[in-house]
Design a protein around this motif. Structure first.
Motif, PDB file in Angstrom:
ATOM      1  N   GLU A  55       7.215  -0.065  14.861  1.00 55.79           N
ATOM      2  CA  GLU A  55       6.382  -1.092  15.986  1.00 55.79           C
ATOM      3  C   GLU A  55       4.614  -0.488  15.480  1.00 55.79           C
ATOM      4  OE1 GLU A  55       8.500   1.530  16.781  1.00 55.79           O
ATOM      5  OE2 GLU A  55      10.353   0.102  17.629  1.00 55.79           O
ATOM      6  N   TYR A  56       3.988  -0.469  15.627  1.00 59.20           N
ATOM      7  CA  TYR A  56       2.990   0.086  14.855  1.00 59.20           C
ATOM      8  C   TYR A  56       2.673  -1.103  13.710  1.00 59.20           C
ATOM      9  CZ  TYR A  56       0.829   4.060  17.441  1.00 59.20           C
ATOM     10  OH  TYR A  56       1.006   4.899  18.423  1.00 59.20           O
ATOM     11  N   ALA A  57       3.889  -0.563  12.930  1.00 64.32           N
ATOM     12  CA  ALA A  57       3.779  -2.156  11.434  1.00 64.32           C
ATOM     13  C   ALA A  57       3.384  -3.472  12.233  1.00 64.32           C
ATOM     14  CB  ALA A  57       4.603  -1.623  11.057  1.00 64.32           C
ATOM     15  N   PHE A 100      10.182  -9.557  18.586  1.00 66.11           N
ATOM     16  CA  PHE A 100      10.850  -9.120  16.633  1.00 66.11           C
ATOM     17  C   PHE A 100      12.224  -8.828  16.584  1.00 66.11           C
ATOM     18  CE2 PHE A 100       5.961  -8.515  16.359  1.00 66.11           C
ATOM     19  CZ  PHE A 100       6.011  -8.814  15.642  1.00 66.11           C
ATOM     20  N   CYS A 101      13.179 -10.271  16.212  1.00 69.23           N
ATOM     21  CA  CYS A 101      14.261  -9.594  15.665  1.00 69.23           C
ATOM     22  C   CYS A 101      14.498  -9.726  14.148  1.00 69.23           C
ATOM     23  CB  CYS A 101      15.138 -11.032  16.962  1.00 69.23           C
ATOM     24  SG  CYS A 101      17.168 -10.966  16.552  1.00 69.23           S
ATOM     25  N   ARG A 102      15.495  -8.700  14.115  1.00 68.06           N
ATOM     26  CA  ARG A 102      15.774  -8.437  12.668  1.00 68.06           C
ATOM     27  C   ARG A 102      16.660  -9.722  11.688  1.00 68.06           C
ATOM     28  NH1 ARG A 102      20.213  -4.525  10.174  1.00 68.06           N
ATOM     29  NH2 ARG A 102      19.343  -4.923   7.479  1.00 68.06           N
ATOM     30  N   ILE A 103      16.067 -10.264  11.214  1.00 70.14           N
ATOM     31  CA  ILE A 103      17.076 -11.229  10.126  1.00 70.14           C
ATOM     32  C   ILE A 103      18.417 -10.410   9.234  1.00 70.14           C
ATOM     33  CG2 ILE A 103      16.930 -13.170   9.043  1.00 70.14           C
ATOM     34  CD1 ILE A 103      14.560 -13.692   9.871  1.00 70.14           C
ATOM     35  N   ARG A 104      19.374 -10.742   9.566  1.00 70.75           N
ATOM     36  CA  ARG A 104      20.211  -9.949   8.231  1.00 70.75           C
ATOM     37  C   ARG A 104      20.439 -11.199   7.465  1.00 70.75           C
ATOM     38  NH1 ARG A 104      23.958  -9.231  14.051  1.00 70.75           N
ATOM     39  NH2 ARG A 104      23.392 -11.917  13.953  1.00 70.75           N
ATOM     40  N   LYS A 105      21.538 -10.168   7.123  1.00 64.67           N
ATOM     41  CA  LYS A 105      21.124 -11.626   5.328  1.00 64.67           C
ATOM     42  C   LYS A 105      22.733 -11.991   5.751  1.00 64.67           C
ATOM     43  CE  LYS A 105      20.235  -7.609   1.673  1.00 64.67           C
ATOM     44  NZ  LYS A 105      20.643  -7.484   0.778  1.00 64.67           N
ATOM     45  N   TRP A 150       6.024   3.531   7.975  1.00 68.75           N
ATOM     46  CA  TRP A 150       6.056   1.727   7.554  1.00 68.75           C
ATOM     47  C   TRP A 150       5.411   0.998   7.429  1.00 68.75           C
ATOM     48  CZ3 TRP A 150      11.517  -0.214   8.863  1.00 68.75           C
ATOM     49  CH2 TRP A 150      12.139   1.300   9.572  1.00 68.75           C
ATOM     50  N   CYS A 151       6.144  -0.414   6.251  1.00 66.49           N
ATOM     51  CA  CYS A 151       4.427  -0.706   5.977  1.00 66.49           C
ATOM     52  C   CYS A 151       4.891  -2.319   6.191  1.00 66.49           C
ATOM     53  CB  CYS A 151       3.899  -0.778   4.565  1.00 66.49           C
ATOM     54  SG  CYS A 151       2.870   0.867   3.842  1.00 66.49           S
ATOM     55  N   ASP A 201       1.153 -10.932   1.622  1.00 62.10           N
ATOM     56  CA  ASP A 201       0.583 -11.864   0.819  1.00 62.10           C
ATOM     57  C   ASP A 201       1.069 -11.615  -1.036  1.00 62.10           C
ATOM     58  OD1 ASP A 201      -0.895 -13.780   2.121  1.00 62.10           O
ATOM     59  OD2 ASP A 201      -3.016 -12.321   1.971  1.00 62.10           O
ATOM     60  N   ASP A 202       2.035 -10.246  -0.689  1.00 65.51           N
ATOM     61  CA  ASP A 202       2.679  -9.823  -1.924  1.00 65.51           C
ATOM     62  C   ASP A 202       2.095  -8.437  -2.194  1.00 65.51           C
ATOM     63  OD1 ASP A 202       4.159 -12.004  -2.473  1.00 65.51           O
ATOM     64  OD2 ASP A 202       2.796 -12.751  -3.622  1.00 65.51           O
ATOM     65  N   TYR A 203       1.689  -8.208  -0.809  1.00 61.05           N
ATOM     66  CA  TYR A 203       0.846  -6.764  -1.124  1.00 61.05           C
ATOM     67  C   TYR A 203       1.351  -5.758   0.167  1.00 61.05           C
ATOM     68  CZ  TYR A 203      -1.957  -7.889  -5.701  1.00 61.05           C
ATOM     69  OH  TYR A 203      -2.125  -8.488  -6.482  1.00 61.05           O
ATOM     70  N   ALA A 204       1.612  -4.264  -0.463  1.00 61.31           N
ATOM     71  CA  ALA A 204       2.082  -3.523   1.101  1.00 61.31           C
ATOM     72  C   ALA A 204       0.571  -3.225   2.033  1.00 61.31           C
ATOM     73  CB  ALA A 204       2.424  -2.052   0.573  1.00 61.31           C
ATOM     74  N   SER A 205       0.775  -3.755   3.588  1.00 56.28           N
ATOM     75  CA  SER A 205       0.007  -3.210   3.894  1.00 56.28           C
ATOM     76  C   SER A 205      -0.261  -2.261   4.110  1.00 56.28           C
ATOM     77  CB  SER A 205       0.050  -3.603   5.452  1.00 56.28           C
ATOM     78  OG  SER A 205       1.371  -2.646   5.790  1.00 56.28           O
ATOM     79  N   GLU A 206      -1.490  -0.689   5.065  1.00 61.02           N
ATOM     80  CA  GLU A 206      -1.425   0.327   5.082  1.00 61.02           C
ATOM     81  C   GLU A 206      -0.267   1.115   6.115  1.00 61.02           C
ATOM     82  OE1 GLU A 206      -4.029   1.508   8.622  1.00 61.02           O
ATOM     83  OE2 GLU A 206      -4.736  -0.424   8.257  1.00 61.02           O
ATOM     84  N   CYS A 207      -0.221   1.963   5.448  1.00 63.91           N
ATOM     85  CA  CYS A 207       1.141   2.742   6.784  1.00 63.91           C
ATOM     86  C   CYS A 207       0.699   3.109   8.379  1.00 63.91           C
ATOM     87  CB  CYS A 207       1.394   3.875   5.288  1.00 63.91           C
ATOM     88  SG  CYS A 207       1.593   3.121   4.002  1.00 63.91           S
ATOM     89  N   PHE A 208       1.894   3.109   8.562  1.00 67.59           N
ATOM     90  CA  PHE A 208       2.027   3.437   9.418  1.00 67.59           C
ATOM     91  C   PHE A 208       2.868   4.173  10.210  1.00 67.59           C
ATOM     92  CE2 PHE A 208       0.493  -1.040   9.377  1.00 67.59           C
ATOM     93  CZ  PHE A 208      -0.819  -0.978   9.908  1.00 67.59           C
TER      94      PHE A 208
END
Length: 145
Positions: free
Chosen positions: A25-27, A132-137, A9-10, A14-21
């Motif tokens: 939950e870690y991300a 955290f709560c997921r935002i659905r479309k 997961w990432c 700032d428009d870039y991907a973080s490191e991978c987790f």
């Protein structure tokens, strides 16, 4: 070619991907710990798709043809004929061999999985209770800043 890795997961920062987790939950916790704007409460998170190279045999052959011409100083009568009539099935076979050799080399020296993008990110909002709560479309549109 891009290859999706659903075990990692990432988040987008700032428009870039973080490191991978190894987990969502870690991300999310890393984003929470490292966010610059403490007022920001929305994050996009998803799985990385890694760039996996395919070696193009035509490019390799062109390079070898150029090198052969340089090495013979252009004095060979056959300079334009060197590797000129390679059959399609042989090109396909060469592509597999070169690609496998390159990927093996990448893995030996740790050059693999360096370039990736976040695929189909989902947005999450940090609730006042710290969850955290997921935002659905269909939910209210919240823009990532």
């Amino acid at each position: 070619m891009m290859e999706l890795d659903t075990s990692l997961w990432c988040y987008i920062k700032d428009d870039y991907a973080s490191e991978c987790f190894p987990s969502k939950e870690y991300a999310l916790n890393d984003w929470l710990k490292n966010r610059k704007d403490k007022d920001s409460n929305v994050v996009a998170i998803g799985h990385p798709s890694f760039y996996v190279p395919i070696v193009e045999p035509e490019i390799v052959i062109e390079s070898i043809q150029w090198q052969a011409e340089c090495d013979t100083c252009g004095y060979s009568e056959e300079k334009r004929e060197y590797l000129w009539r390679v059959k399609e099935k042989h090109l396909h076979e060469l592509q597999g061999m070169l690609t496998n050799a390159f990927r093996e080399w990448q893995n030996i020296y740790g050059y693999g999985k360096e370039m990736y993008v976040v695929e189909k990110p989902e947005r999450y909002v940090l609730m006042p209770n710290g969850e955290f709560c997921r935002i659905r479309k269909k939910d209210v549109d919240i823009h990532l800043d």
